[in-house]
Each structure stands twice: as structure tokens, then as C-alpha cells.
Design a protein around this motif. Structure first.
Motif, PDB file in Angstrom:
ATOM      1  N   ARG A 227     -82.991 -18.485  34.223  1.00  0.00           N
ATOM      2  CA  ARG A 227     -81.543 -18.675  34.195  1.00  0.00           C
ATOM      3  C   ARG A 227     -80.846 -17.800  35.228  1.00  0.00           C
ATOM      4  O   ARG A 227     -79.832 -18.196  35.810  1.00  0.00           O
ATOM      5  N   SER A 228     -81.378 -16.607  35.462  1.00  0.00           N
ATOM      6  CA  SER A 228     -80.748 -15.719  36.441  1.00  0.00           C
ATOM      7  C   SER A 228     -80.948 -16.225  37.868  1.00  0.00           C
ATOM      8  O   SER A 228     -80.244 -15.790  38.783  1.00  0.00           O
ATOM      9  N   LEU A 229     -81.913 -17.127  38.067  1.00  0.00           N
ATOM     10  CA  LEU A 229     -82.182 -17.643  39.411  1.00  0.00           C
ATOM     11  C   LEU A 229     -81.502 -18.981  39.677  1.00  0.00           C
ATOM     12  O   LEU A 229     -81.682 -19.572  40.736  1.00  0.00           O
ATOM     13  N   ALA A 230     -80.724 -19.440  38.734  1.00  0.00           N
ATOM     14  CA  ALA A 230     -80.162 -20.796  38.826  1.00  0.00           C
ATOM     15  C   ALA A 230     -79.286 -20.993  40.056  1.00  0.00           C
ATOM     16  O   ALA A 230     -79.199 -22.106  40.580  1.00  0.00           O
ATOM     17  N   ASP A 231     -78.645 -19.934  40.536  1.00  0.00           N
ATOM     18  CA  ASP A 231     -77.736 -20.070  41.681  1.00  0.00           C
ATOM     19  C   ASP A 231     -78.382 -19.625  42.988  1.00  0.00           C
ATOM     20  O   ASP A 231     -77.690 -19.485  44.000  1.00  0.00           O
ATOM     21  N   GLU A 232     -79.672 -19.376  42.968  1.00  0.00           N
ATOM     22  CA  GLU A 232     -80.347 -18.910  44.177  1.00  0.00           C
ATOM     23  C   GLU A 232     -80.943 -20.099  44.944  1.00  0.00           C
ATOM     24  O   GLU A 232     -80.744 -21.247  44.575  1.00  0.00           O
ATOM     25  N   ILE A 233     -81.702 -19.809  45.989  1.00  0.00           N
ATOM     26  CA  ILE A 233     -82.241 -20.888  46.826  1.00  0.00           C
ATOM     27  C   ILE A 233     -83.414 -21.583  46.128  1.00  0.00           C
ATOM     28  O   ILE A 233     -84.050 -21.016  45.233  1.00  0.00           O
ATOM     29  N   ALA A 234     -83.681 -22.789  46.588  1.00  0.00           N
ATOM     30  CA  ALA A 234     -84.858 -23.514  46.105  1.00  0.00           C
ATOM     31  C   ALA A 234     -86.104 -22.863  46.722  1.00  0.00           C
ATOM     32  O   ALA A 234     -86.017 -22.302  47.814  1.00  0.00           O
ATOM     33  N   PRO A 235     -87.219 -22.893  46.063  1.00  0.00           N
ATOM     34  CA  PRO A 235     -87.507 -23.597  44.808  1.00  0.00           C
ATOM     35  C   PRO A 235     -87.159 -22.786  43.563  1.00  0.00           C
ATOM     36  O   PRO A 235     -87.281 -23.282  42.461  1.00  0.00           O
ATOM     37  N   PHE A 236     -86.727 -21.531  43.767  1.00  0.00           N
ATOM     38  CA  PHE A 236     -86.510 -20.657  42.609  1.00  0.00           C
ATOM     39  C   PHE A 236     -85.452 -21.212  41.658  1.00  0.00           C
ATOM     40  O   PHE A 236     -85.560 -21.086  40.449  1.00  0.00           O
ATOM     41  N   SER A 237     -84.425 -21.838  42.238  1.00  0.00           N
ATOM     42  CA  SER A 237     -83.349 -22.373  41.405  1.00  0.00           C
ATOM     43  C   SER A 237     -83.788 -23.605  40.626  1.00  0.00           C
ATOM     44  O   SER A 237     -83.103 -24.022  39.696  1.00  0.00           O
ATOM     45  N   GLN A 238     -84.905 -24.180  41.004  1.00  0.00           N
ATOM     46  CA  GLN A 238     -85.335 -25.422  40.349  1.00  0.00           C
ATOM     47  C   GLN A 238     -86.337 -25.184  39.237  1.00  0.00           C
ATOM     48  O   GLN A 238     -86.775 -26.124  38.587  1.00  0.00           O
ATOM     49  N   TRP A 239     -86.722 -23.961  39.050  1.00  0.00           N
ATOM     50  CA  TRP A 239     -87.686 -23.675  37.984  1.00  0.00           C
ATOM     51  C   TRP A 239     -87.058 -23.926  36.627  1.00  0.00           C
ATOM     52  O   TRP A 239     -85.853 -23.765  36.445  1.00  0.00           O
ATOM     53  N   ARG A 240     -87.892 -24.287  35.700  1.00  0.00           N
ATOM     54  CA  ARG A 240     -87.428 -24.605  34.356  1.00  0.00           C
ATOM     55  C   ARG A 240     -88.130 -23.713  33.343  1.00  0.00           C
ATOM     56  O   ARG A 240     -89.283 -23.311  33.542  1.00  0.00           O
ATOM     57  N   THR A 241     -87.445 -23.444  32.255  1.00  0.00           N
ATOM     58  CA  THR A 241     -87.997 -22.536  31.245  1.00  0.00           C
ATOM     59  C   THR A 241     -89.208 -23.141  30.547  1.00  0.00           C
ATOM     60  O   THR A 241     -90.080 -22.418  30.065  1.00  0.00           O
ATOM     61  N   ALA A 242     -89.258 -24.464  30.507  1.00  0.00           N
ATOM     62  CA  ALA A 242     -90.315 -25.109  29.729  1.00  0.00           C
ATOM     63  C   ALA A 242     -91.698 -24.901  30.344  1.00  0.00           C
ATOM     64  O   ALA A 242     -92.700 -24.838  29.629  1.00  0.00           O
ATOM     65  N   SER A 243     -91.746 -24.814  31.678  1.00  0.00           N
ATOM     66  CA  SER A 243     -93.057 -24.655  32.312  1.00  0.00           C
ATOM     67  C   SER A 243     -93.340 -23.179  32.561  1.00  0.00           C
ATOM     68  O   SER A 243     -92.833 -22.589  33.508  1.00  0.00           O
ATOM     69  N   LEU A 244     -94.139 -22.617  31.709  1.00  0.00           N
ATOM     70  CA  LEU A 244     -94.436 -21.184  31.771  1.00  0.00           C
ATOM     71  C   LEU A 244     -95.440 -20.916  32.903  1.00  0.00           C
ATOM     72  O   LEU A 244     -96.435 -21.631  33.037  1.00  0.00           O
ATOM     73  N   PRO A 245     -95.181 -19.905  33.723  1.00  0.00           N
ATOM     74  CA  PRO A 245     -96.113 -19.618  34.820  1.00  0.00           C
ATOM     75  C   PRO A 245     -97.378 -18.919  34.315  1.00  0.00           C
ATOM     76  O   PRO A 245     -97.436 -18.464  33.173  1.00  0.00           O
ATOM     77  N   THR A 246     -98.349 -18.830  35.197  1.00  0.00           N
ATOM     78  CA  THR A 246     -99.539 -18.035  34.900  1.00  0.00           C
ATOM     79  C   THR A 246     -99.239 -16.575  35.252  1.00  0.00           C
ATOM     80  O   THR A 246     -98.692 -16.298  36.315  1.00  0.00           O
TER      81      THR A 246
END
Lengths: 323, 281
Positions: free
Chosen positions: B244-263
Motif C-alpha cells: 500500500r505504501s508503494l501504490a503511488d510509486e513507479i511501476a512495477p512496484f506500484s502494481q504489486w498486490r497484497t494477495a501475491s506474497l513474495p518469496t
């Protein structure tokens, strides 16, 4: 302030008196969890045994539930309000209660809920939230600054307990009250329940007693040394003919009180007005005879909530009469 | 209305110039003539602003020309001989059309610095606050520390749309660094804390000596550092806050979603070991 001696709305008499309230320190916490059920479990636990600052350290209650879209982490949540007599005591209560009731509750996270941009209550200071609880992490805890907020991530058995480092506190108002005088227990409970339900629909206030209602209204002092408060004999129906201070007529069979704490005096006033409106909606026909309020002569608390003024905003649609 | 000061390069001096005096707030209090008399150090040389720039002032309506309230300084036709652009900037908006030299945003503490071009080495070095954006590439030591200093960037946001050089965020302690392209060797090395995101590939030895902090990788790296271990699960709430804190930043960071948890990988175990690499691919 010149007020008519009596005001009647829907047959219920509104006393020409006022509730006297006091400055308190308060905060709002946002508790989120995997489901609303678990957020509510934590909130109920946190606000338990928090009816009066006299014996509980703070007064607290659940303000409202939050949809997932309204919370910092996108999960369902609950907001709670805590009130204490000083910043120091409030900070102590926050840390103890969050540590024992939120940190322990599965899947929960906790954040400060006072927005400095929109708060109408004057800001006070910051109370420790995660900055003390982090030590539970035994060195495994991680802090993270996101924007202007520092969060703590404490490893626990279901994952991580996430909490904001601090919670903003505000200068608030505690001790607004309504005293409902009814013909019998059923009528008093019905009026009190209706009033509390109306008040709970408003933001920024909590009614800290069980179900929002208190039967053991108190006066300052006691005949016994060491007791700072004792039963309010002026409103006890069993003492109508005994206590020289009794304010009850023979037809009053039950009295209940609602105590309101709010972030601002306007919030407390709005809640009292809503409570009066809901109670007089039942009116004398339902057994609600009078509405009064508790005060100390106006010399102790800076906030005075005059019932006639509040009732004026709540009496629309009812027959009112001045005498 | 907001004040807009424009410095247009007309006569390149032929040597590197220290542009740290060209800040929006101080210049807003000066007349055009006073601005032209500002002396810019340049090693053993020096020059006046008027020798190099054409200076103009205008009042821009906040809704149209300048998207911000307060003073805006625009440097047009900038070139890599301009060092220390926005150094120690506290507030205001500094817009640079063209590339800049080294130390852009050095110890910047507030305001917005936007570079429409490339930046040299030491971009956002020891930055403390504010927002610095480079639409092109940046050189080495971006968001890092000066040689011998203990802490790199300690606050604010650095966004590099292109590639970053070596030693990105070296000794960084706080703040956010996002790179839209690749990063050079030793990215996030000796990271004390803070968040670094790399959309492309990191170079060799990334996260070397990383004590705490978060390294976000948008692509699966060719190799993982041997001193990092599987970081387990159960960080869903933190991930939600971060996304949520990255929502206003550049892509691809702004396009990440909470549902897909990273490794998640934890390390560097050779040091404190409380850092984390989150691979989002």
C-alpha cells in the motif's frame, strides 16, 4: 444561563440542570485481524474492565467496526477509544492492554487511529505502542519506516505481530452523563438501551460501562474514610423516604445512568442530544418520567452540558412544553 | 500563484561547477540581478550565475504551470558539469531539464528534486528527507555514504527510472530507494535499514553485509547470496502495509498486490541477519 424550571418532551420531564465533564487524555486504536471476529475478540478484551478511571485506570469502549478498505493493512478492523486522567496513565494502560489483549490475540495488528490532519480534538502527545512491546521479540523484532510511520514486526507463533510504534493522543472530554428516571426496571432499561443505541451510531464517543449503562451512579466522598466515592443516594429509589438529599418522587422506581466520554465536548454534546432524543421517543407512555444529569455544582469540571439546550436539538417531532 | 524562477544554461563554463547555491527557497527571496551575481565555486575557478545562465522570474498559477505551491526553481539545458544540484535542499521544488553531475541531492533534507535526465555519482548521497526523482540513469553510490561516513541515506524517497550504478544504497539506514532498471554490483551492500527496490537485475554481491532492511526484487535473481536463508512465512500484514505504501510509486512496484506474497530470504547471516530479500516474481 436562564432556563425554564421544567421542560417536558413527549411527557418526559427534562430537568433544568447540566452534566459536568472533565478534561481527559484519550487515543483511538485501530485493531485489525484476519477476520472481523478476531479483531472484535481483541477489542472486547482490550476494553474489558475499563468502566471507570476510579478503579480501572482508564475508561474504554469499542467505537465502531471498520471495513477492510478503511484500515491501514486492508483487513477488517475495530476502533477503540481509551480515556485516562493523564498522559502517563494513558500510556501505561495502552501498553498493558495492547500487550495482554492484542499482541496475544491471533492474527491481530494495531495502529494509531488519531489523524492529526482531521482531528478536531487538540493533539496532546504520543503514547508508546510498539516501542515497548517490541521487546517481546527478544531480538528478532524488526522495525520498518513506511512513509512517516514506524512499524514494529514482532515474530509470534502465527506469523508476525505488526504494530505502529506510537499512537497519537488528544485532549479529550470525559464524564458527560444522562440520568434516566423511570417508573420501573423495564422502562428504565428500555430507555437506556435506546439511548445507548442512538449514541453508538455517532463517532468519537464511547459509553464505557457494561452495555453503556451504569446503575451505581456515585457522589463524591463517603462517610467512610478512604472511600473517594459512594452511592448517589439522591437517586436511589429505596432511599426516597430516607435520604434528605433524595431527588426522587414516589412514582420513580428505577434510575439508570449513561456516562459518555468523547474526543471533544461537541462529540459528547451530540451524543447526549442523541441519547435524549432516543429516550424521549419512548416518553412517559413507556415509563420514562424524567431525564436529569450529574454535576458537582459546576465548580470542578470546565465542560457543562445543559440538558435543556441539548434537548432542544432532540425534541423535533415531539410535543414539548415549558412551564 | 507561485513563484517560478528559471535558469537557462546559455554559456557552458568549460569546467565543473558547484551548483549547491541554486536552491528554490533562497533564490525566491532575491531579485533577478541578485541571482545573476551569485558566485558558483568551481574548483580553482568560479563563475557568476549570470555568466552561465539566463535568469528569469515569473508568477505561475498553481493550477497550470507549477503543480506545487511555494517556490519552484527550473534549470533548463542542464549538463553533467553541474555538480551538487539540490545539495542540502530543505524545501521547495527544483526541476532540472537535462542531466546533472555528481552529488545531486547530497544531504537533501526536504522538498522535491526532479531531474529529467541522468544523474552522476553519489546521487542522494546521505539524503535525509524529501523526494528525488531521476528519470534517466544514475551513477555509483546513489543513496550511499561518503567514504568514511557511517550512514548513507537516512530518509526520503529516491526514484531512479533507469539503471543505478554500483554500491546502490551502501550503508543506507532509512528511507525508500526504487530503481526501475538494473543495479550495479554491491546493491544494498552493508544496508543498515530502509527499503530498496530493484525492478531489473541486481549486479554481483547484492545485499553483501546487509544487516537489516528490505531489498525488493521484481525479477528472480540469477543467484541468491549464500549467506541468506529461507525467510519463512507469516509476513502477510507487513507485506500489505508495504504494498500500500508503494501504490503511488513507479511501476512495477506500484502494481504489486497484497494477495501475491513474495518469496522471502533472511540475512545476511554473516552480520546481523535481520535483513530480508523479497522476490516478487
Amino acid at each position: 444561563m436562564s432556563e425554564p424550571a421544567t421542560l417536558q418532551i413527549n411527557g418526559t420531564t427534562i430537568d433544568a440542570t447540566f452534566a459536568e465533564a472533565f478534561p481527559m487524555k484519550a487515543t483511538r486504536l485501530v485493531i485489525t485481524a484476519h477476520t472481523l471476529t478476531w479483531a472484535m475478540n481483541a477489542a472486547i478484551s482490550l476494553t474489558g474492565f475499563a468502566t471507570s478511571v476510579i478503579g480501572c485506570g482508564c475508561e474504554a469502549g469499542i467505537e465502531r467496526t471498520l471495513a477492510a478498505a478503511e484500515t491501514p493493512d486492508g483487513r477488517p478492523g475495530v476502533t477503540v477509544l481509551l480515556f485516562a486522567v493523564s498522559s502517563k496513565e494513558l500510556a501505561k494502560q495502552i501498553e498493558r492492554r495492547v500487550g495482554q489483549c492484542v499482541l496475544t490475540c491471533p492474527t491481530t495488528a494495531v495502529y494509531g487511529g488519531i489523524d492529526p490532519e482531521t482531528s478536531r480534538a487538540p493533539l496532546s502527545d504520543r503514547a508508546s505502542l510498539g516501542s515497548g512491546l517490541r521487546f517481546f521479540g527478544d531480538g528478532w523484532q524488526i522495525s520498518k519506516m513506511l512513509g512517516d510511520t514506524r512499524y514494529w514486526r514482532v515474530p509470534v507463533m502465527d506469523g508476525e505481530f505488526v504494530c505502529a510504534e506510537t499512537a497519537l493522543t488528544v485532549k479529550a472530554v470525559g464524564g458527560g452523563n444522562l440520568i434516566l428516571l423511570a417508573r420501573d426496571i423495564d422502562a428504565a432499561l428500555a430507555a437506556a438501551e435506546a439511548a445507548v443505541a442512538a449514541m453508538r451510531r455517532l463517532p468519537n464517543v464511547v459509553m464505557p460501562f457494561p452495555g453503556g449503562v451504569v446503575r451505581s451512579g456515585s457522589k463524591v466522598g463517603s462517610k467512610y474514610r478512604g472511600a473517594s466515592a459512594s452511592t448517589n443516594d439522591a437517586f436511589c429509589p429505596t432511599l426516597t423516604g430516607l435520604s434528605a438529599r433524595s431527588e426522587l418522587s414516589a412514582e420513580v422506581g428505577c434510575v439508570l445512568e449513561i456516562v459518555i466520554d468523547g474526543l471533544t465536548d461537541a462529540d459528547v454534546g451530540a451524543a447526549m442530544s442523541a441519547g435524549i432524543g432516543a429516550a424521549v421517543g419512548l416518553g412517559r407512555a413507556a415509563g420514562l418520567l424524567r431525564i436529569s444529569a450529574g454535576n458537582y455544582g459546576g465548580k470542578l469540571g470546565p465542560y457543562h452540558f445543559h440538558l435543556h439546550s441539548l434537548a432542544a436539538g432532540a425534541s423535533a417531532g415531539f410535543d414539548g412544553s415549558h412551564a | 500563484m507561485s513563484l517560478r524562477i528559471t535558469l537557462r544554461v546559455t554559456t557552458p563554463p568549460g569546467f565543473r561547477v558547484d551548483a549547491s547555491a541554486l536552491l528554490p527557497a533562497p533564490l525566491a527571496a532575491m531579485s533577478t540581478a541578485e541571482i545573476e551575481r551569485i558566485v558558483l565555486p568551481a574548483g580553482n575557478d568560479r563563475c557568476n550565475v549570470g555568466d552561465v545562465f539566463d535568469v528569469s522570474r515569473s508568477e505561475a498559477s498553481a493550477e497550470s504551470d507549477a503543480p506545487h505551491t511555494g517556490a519552484t526553481l527550473v534549470i533548463e539545458n542542464a549538463a553533467p558539469w553541474l555538480d551538487r544540484v539540490g545539495a542540502r535542499m530543505m524545501d521547495g521544488h527544483l526541476l532540472v531539464h537535462g542531466s546533472t553531475g555528481d552529488y545531486s541531492g547530497f544531504q537533501m533534507a526536504g522538498g522535491v528534486l526532479h531531474i529529467e535526465g541522468d544523474a552522476g555519482h553519489f546521487t542522494a548521497c546521505e539524503m535525509r528527507g524529501g523526494r528525488l526523482t531521476v528519470t534517466g540513469h544514475s551513477g555509483d553510490f546513489a543513496a550511499g555514504a561518503l567514504a568514511g561516513d557511517m550512514e548513507g541515506m537516512t530518509g526520503g524517497t529516491l526514484t531512479i527510472h533507469g539503471n543505478a550504478g554500483a554500491r546502490l544504497a551502501d550503508r543506507m539506514r532509512r528511507g525508500l530507494v526504487l530503481v526501475g532498471g538494473n543495479a550495479g554490483d554491491f546493491a544494498a551492500s552493508r544496508l543498515v535499514a530502509g527499503t530498496v527496490g530493484i525492478a531489473g537485475q541486481p549486479g554481483a554481491h547484492y545485499a553483501y553485509g546487509m544487516r537489516r532492511g528490505t531489498l525488493l526484487l521484481s525479477q528472480r535473481p540469477t543467484h541468491l547470496p549464500p549467506t541468506f536463508t529461507e525467510g519463512g512465512r507469516g509476513f502477510d500484514v507487513f507485506w500489505a502495509l508495504l504494498v500500500r505504501s508503494l501504490a503511488d510509486e513507479i511501476a512495477p512496484f506500484s502494481q504489486w498486490r497484497t494477495a501475491s506474497l513474495p518469496t522471502r530470504y533472511a540475512g545476511d547471516l554473516a552480520v546481523d541477519g535481520r535483513g530480508e530479500i523479497l522476490v516478487v516474481s
